[in-house]
Motif scaffolding. Structure first.
Motif, mmCIF file in Angstrom:
data_model
loop_
_atom_site.group_PDB
_atom_site.id
_atom_site.type_symbol
_atom_site.label_atom_id
_atom_site.label_comp_id
_atom_site.label_asym_id
_atom_site.label_seq_id
_atom_site.Cartn_x
_atom_site.Cartn_y
_atom_site.Cartn_z
ATOM 1 N N MET A 20 -2.844 4.003 -19.306
ATOM 2 C CA MET A 20 -2.015 5.004 -18.546
ATOM 3 C C MET A 20 -2.247 4.728 -17.073
ATOM 4 S SD MET A 20 -0.617 7.350 -20.227
ATOM 5 C CE MET A 20 -0.167 6.051 -21.174
ATOM 6 N N LEU A 21 -3.398 4.054 -16.761
ATOM 7 C CA LEU A 21 -3.506 3.429 -15.303
ATOM 8 C C LEU A 21 -2.582 2.657 -15.114
ATOM 9 C CD1 LEU A 21 -7.499 3.715 -15.081
ATOM 10 C CD2 LEU A 21 -5.741 4.792 -13.528
ATOM 11 N N GLY A 22 -2.399 1.593 -15.931
ATOM 12 C CA GLY A 22 -1.275 0.467 -15.700
ATOM 13 C C GLY A 22 0.129 1.202 -15.455
ATOM 14 N N GLN A 23 0.453 2.096 -16.145
ATOM 15 C CA GLN A 23 1.763 2.688 -16.232
ATOM 16 C C GLN A 23 1.846 3.420 -14.604
ATOM 17 O OE1 GLN A 23 3.157 4.908 -19.498
ATOM 18 N NE2 GLN A 23 2.201 3.633 -20.876
ATOM 19 N N LEU A 24 0.644 4.152 -14.298
ATOM 20 C CA LEU A 24 0.993 5.059 -13.152
ATOM 21 C C LEU A 24 0.750 3.908 -12.002
ATOM 22 C CD1 LEU A 24 -2.156 7.440 -13.665
ATOM 23 C CD2 LEU A 24 0.393 8.074 -13.439
ATOM 24 N N ARG A 25 0.155 2.705 -12.028
ATOM 25 C CA ARG A 25 0.265 1.781 -11.051
ATOM 26 C C ARG A 25 1.548 1.378 -10.871
ATOM 27 N NH1 ARG A 25 -2.103 -3.085 -12.867
ATOM 28 N NH2 ARG A 25 -0.176 -3.385 -13.845
ATOM 29 N N MET A 26 2.352 1.273 -11.966
ATOM 30 C CA MET A 26 3.663 0.696 -11.767
ATOM 31 C C MET A 26 4.704 1.660 -11.057
ATOM 32 S SD MET A 26 4.617 -1.631 -15.333
ATOM 33 C CE MET A 26 3.835 -0.542 -16.257
ATOM 34 N N MET A 27 4.359 3.073 -11.569
ATOM 35 C CA MET A 27 5.137 4.044 -11.003
ATOM 36 C C MET A 27 4.839 3.948 -9.443
ATOM 37 S SD MET A 27 4.449 6.664 -13.894
ATOM 38 C CE MET A 27 5.225 8.300 -13.178
ATOM 39 N N ALA A 28 3.662 3.992 -9.040
ATOM 40 C CA ALA A 28 3.499 3.969 -7.672
ATOM 41 C C ALA A 28 3.861 2.960 -6.752
ATOM 42 C CB ALA A 28 1.832 4.104 -7.425
ATOM 43 N N GLU A 29 3.938 1.683 -7.477
ATOM 44 C CA GLU A 29 4.462 0.730 -6.904
ATOM 45 C C GLU A 29 6.011 0.921 -6.687
ATOM 46 O OE1 GLU A 29 3.255 -2.555 -9.503
ATOM 47 O OE2 GLU A 29 1.416 -2.859 -8.321
ATOM 48 N N LYS A 30 6.752 1.382 -7.662
ATOM 49 C CA LYS A 30 8.041 1.804 -7.655
ATOM 50 C C LYS A 30 8.489 2.680 -6.749
ATOM 51 C CE LYS A 30 11.930 3.220 -10.601
ATOM 52 N NZ LYS A 30 12.282 3.764 -11.818
ATOM 53 N N GLU A 31 7.575 3.712 -6.260
ATOM 54 C CA GLU A 31 7.866 4.617 -5.317
ATOM 55 C C GLU A 31 7.478 4.189 -3.967
ATOM 56 O OE1 GLU A 31 9.890 6.819 -5.885
ATOM 57 O OE2 GLU A 31 9.959 6.594 -7.985
ATOM 58 N N ARG A 32 7.027 3.001 -3.746
ATOM 59 C CA ARG A 32 6.585 2.337 -2.602
ATOM 60 C C ARG A 32 5.434 3.186 -1.914
ATOM 61 N NH1 ARG A 32 12.627 1.629 -1.102
ATOM 62 N NH2 ARG A 32 13.123 -0.283 -1.992
ATOM 63 N N CYS A 33 4.433 3.241 -2.594
ATOM 64 C CA CYS A 33 3.206 3.865 -2.301
ATOM 65 C C CYS A 33 2.114 2.760 -2.421
ATOM 66 C CB CYS A 33 2.980 5.021 -3.102
ATOM 67 S SG CYS A 33 4.125 6.421 -2.936
#
Length: 63
Positions: A20-33
């Motif tokens: 889940m952390l891996g997925q959250l990391r990708m989401m944060a990167e995609k949203e430029r955070c």
């Protein structure tokens, strides 16, 4: 036996958290955070280390 089942359940939970952390990391990167992605990455790395450590301690020892 109980210790092994409990250890295996713990490892499965930690592996899920790691995923889940891996997925959250990708989401944060995609949203430029980037700062959020960084902190999640640190948690991702730590979760992976904990999984490896727990897995090693649950492995049956050879005689």
């Amino acid at each position: 036996m109980h210790q092994t089942a409990t250890g295996q359940r713990k490892i499965a939970t930690l592996e899920y958290v790691h995923s889940m952390l891996g997925q959250l990391r990708m989401m944060a990167e995609k949203e430029r955070c980037p700062m959020l992605a960084y902190y999640i990455e640190m948690a991702f790395i730590e979760a992976g280390e904990v999984v490896r450590s727990e897995s090693a301690s649950v492995q049956p020892r050879k005689k």
